[in-house]
Design an enzyme around this catalytic site. Structure first.
Site, PDB file in Angstrom:
ATOM      1  N   SER A  77     -13.797 -18.544   1.754  1.00 16.56           N
ATOM      2  CA  SER A  77     -14.386 -18.129   0.487  1.00 16.56           C
ATOM      3  C   SER A  77     -15.375 -18.837  -0.390  1.00 16.56           C
ATOM      4  O   SER A  77     -15.694 -18.412  -1.223  1.00 16.56           O
ATOM      5  CB  SER A  77     -13.149 -17.319  -0.200  1.00 16.56           C
ATOM      6  N   ASP A  78     -15.478 -20.188   0.169  1.00 18.45           N
ATOM      7  CA  ASP A  78     -16.217 -20.740  -1.069  1.00 18.45           C
ATOM      8  C   ASP A  78     -16.943 -22.112   0.027  1.00 18.45           C
ATOM      9  O   ASP A  78     -16.909 -23.373  -0.627  1.00 18.45           O
ATOM     10  CB  ASP A  78     -15.586 -21.398  -2.057  1.00 18.45           C
ATOM     11  N   ILE A  79     -17.514 -21.742   1.080  1.00 17.32           N
ATOM     12  CA  ILE A  79     -18.244 -22.792   1.826  1.00 17.32           C
ATOM     13  C   ILE A  79     -19.687 -23.242   1.135  1.00 17.32           C
ATOM     14  O   ILE A  79     -20.588 -22.144   1.021  1.00 17.32           O
ATOM     15  CB  ILE A  79     -18.594 -22.335   3.257  1.00 17.32           C
TER      16      ILE A  79
END
Length: 220
Positions: A77-79
């Site tokens: 969810s936060d690459i």
């Protein structure tokens, strides 16, 4: 505690290794593997855009980490460059597994509070995430594409938008992905086109992308 529970399950060379926890009177400390090379974002800030072969090498390793997470039914969810660390031997490791919970919680905040909370991640977020649709593995694939653009240009996608609010609304409503860096060539553009399809159901999976010609002659 939820993040610690998740980290305990993970065992992969491209994921930051969990070591343990320590509790004091007022704090919970999460002990993680030390990665001396810093983040991709810090390297870009110091050295500028990466050459094509380094973009390929790092992208391949990020995808190996994502393939593992997705096989474990985990969406990162936060690459983005700031959450991808590089060891002193050039091994890429994904970090920061707490963001998914935080993003879900932000739906109840005011617009102003939400913007302050997510301002660092907007340019890497998939359109469906901004619209608060259900997160899925495909959201990570879009963010990977954004990170590839970041590595090739030393700038986040959508840099032509003057602030995060403008970027937020644009990404949520766009019918086109951000421009692809010419330095990656036609094969690189084709790879990015597989990552950055507006319809998440049409994006390629991590396993499919690992077979891309973009990664020819790259060792696992």
């Amino acid at each position: 505690e939820a993040e610690v529970s998740l980290l305990k399950q993970l065992d992969h060379p491209n994921i930051v290794r969990y070591i343990g926890t320590d509790i004091s009177e007022a704090s919970l400390y999460i002990l993680l593997e030390y990665i001396p090379g810093g983040s991709i974002a810090s390297m870009l800030k110091q050295f500028g855009p990466f050459q094509r072969d380094l973009v390929r090498k790092f992208s391949f390793q990020i995808l190996k980490g994502l393939e593992y997470l997705h096989s474990e039914s985990i969406v990162h969810s936060d690459i983005k460059g700031a959450n991808v660390l590089v060891s002193d031997t050039g091994v890429v490791k994904l970090s920061d597994f707490g963001c998914s919970k935080k993003l879900l919680g932000r739906c109840t905040l005011s617009l102003e509070e939400s913007m302050k909370a997510i301002q660092g991640s907007v340019p890497w977020m998939a359109p469906e995430v901004i619209k608060h649709a259900a997160k899925h593995f495909a959201s990570d694939i879009w963010s990977l594409g954004c990170t590839v653009i970041e590595m090739a240009t030393a700038r986040p996608p959508w840099m032509n938008y003057s602030n995060n609010l403008a970027a937020l609304f644009h990404v949520a409503t766009t019918a086109e992905p951000p421009p692809f860096p010419p330095s990656l060539g036609d094969i690189g553009s084709s790879f990015l086109a597989g990552c950055m399809v507006i319809d998440p159901t049409q994006r390629k999976t991590a396993t499919e992308l690992l077979a891309s010609p973009f990664f020819e002659q790259i060792s696992p």
